[in-house]
Design an enzyme around this catalytic site. Sequence first.
Site, short mmCIF file in Angstrom:
data_model
loop_
_atom_site.label_atom_id
_atom_site.label_comp_id
_atom_site.label_asym_id
_atom_site.label_seq_id
_atom_site.Cartn_x
_atom_site.Cartn_y
_atom_site.Cartn_z
N LYS A 112 -26.63 4.47 33.49
CA LYS A 112 -28.05 3.77 32.18
C LYS A 112 -27.55 2.23 32.89
O LYS A 112 -26.49 2.23 32.60
CB LYS A 112 -28.00 4.96 31.55
CG LYS A 112 -29.17 4.57 30.24
CD LYS A 112 -28.34 4.60 29.47
CE LYS A 112 -29.77 4.20 28.07
NZ LYS A 112 -29.27 5.06 26.75
N SER A 136 -27.37 0.42 30.08
CA SER A 136 -26.54 0.05 28.43
C SER A 136 -24.87 0.41 28.92
O SER A 136 -23.87 -0.13 28.58
CB SER A 136 -27.12 0.54 27.69
OG SER A 136 -26.73 2.87 27.63
N LYS A 137 -25.07 1.54 29.96
CA LYS A 137 -23.22 2.28 30.05
C LYS A 137 -22.16 0.96 30.40
O LYS A 137 -21.23 1.01 30.12
CB LYS A 137 -23.60 2.96 30.96
CG LYS A 137 -24.16 4.63 31.00
CD LYS A 137 -23.22 5.56 29.98
CE LYS A 137 -23.99 6.73 29.21
NZ LYS A 137 -24.65 7.42 29.41
N HIS A 138 -22.87 -0.07 31.27
CA HIS A 138 -21.81 -1.37 31.08
C HIS A 138 -21.92 -2.02 30.91
O HIS A 138 -21.08 -3.04 30.79
CB HIS A 138 -21.53 -1.31 33.05
CG HIS A 138 -22.42 -0.54 34.15
ND1 HIS A 138 -23.48 -1.62 34.75
CD2 HIS A 138 -22.92 0.34 34.81
CE1 HIS A 138 -24.33 -1.02 35.66
NE2 HIS A 138 -23.91 0.07 35.36
#
Length: 304
Positions: free
Chosen positions: A235, A237-239
Amino acid sequence: MSYRGRFAPSPTGRLHFGSLVAALASYADARSAQGEWLLRIEDVDRPRTREGAAGLILRDLERLGFAWDGDVLHQSARTDAYRAALDALRGRGLAYRCTCTRRDLASAPRNALGETIYPGYCRPDPAHDGPGSGRAAWRAAVPAQAVTVVDRGFGSLVQDLAADVGDFVIRRSDGWFAYQLAVVVDDAAQGITDVVRGADLLLSTPRQVYLQRALGLPTPRYFHVPVATDRHGVKLSKHLGARALADDAAKALVDAWRFLGQAEPPAPPASVDEFWTYALSNWRAGHVPAQFTLPALVNQDLHR
Ligand code: GLU
Ligand code: ZN
């Protein structure tokens, strides 16, 4: 047809591409149906909440031309409502205290997402219900019965909660109410008819529908849209969580619009207003790609 949608960001950081996609899909779907669109800040998970993030999300949404109806609801102010829901479940024998530690659950089975399938160690042991002592979580007792969710994007999803999830946590041992309970209580309290959100929450939906039925609350329509992932399926948004959107707000909107499979505007919109004028008369829910796979969905009975 009455329509009331919502966007419910967790204030763990600024708005990013992934959350913009979810916001855009829910807003375009609501407004093109002459519906209302509400905003809820999901700051129920206090330990993950970042100071100031909610305010920045609201500013970003404004800059991007989103206009919401009514007051913003903050989950941090809703504890009494969540407690009442927990009491109602207890009254029906559908919630119980769980004193299991992480270590107690280390050898429990796991589902396709790697989540523990709770083996029911603390299930109806009357000694656990009542005031109790020490830290305990509360779990919802799930029946050995499949829950079917009809999603506008995916079609029907059938999940056997007992086999795939087990009795799940509705209040954590640190005292905070869990997302699964809070979202159900708040969607009902805000009169939400349509939930449009990222597909990473698709597999939470059967738990939510189960809680709605157990609490006598209506089930909204659901529409899960693709989640922005990198080529490894992680996903975004994770990084990229902390990365701000493009300064050019209209361009950020067009990028999210394209990601949702929508028709290219005849010319690049020169402003946010121009984008929305185009978007609200050209939104086609049926064009949102449904043929995407999340590795986590492999064991699910998933079909259109
Ligand atoms: N707060 C959740 C998130 O930001 C969304 C919850 C929902 O839309 O139901 O991932
Ligand atoms: Zn337990």
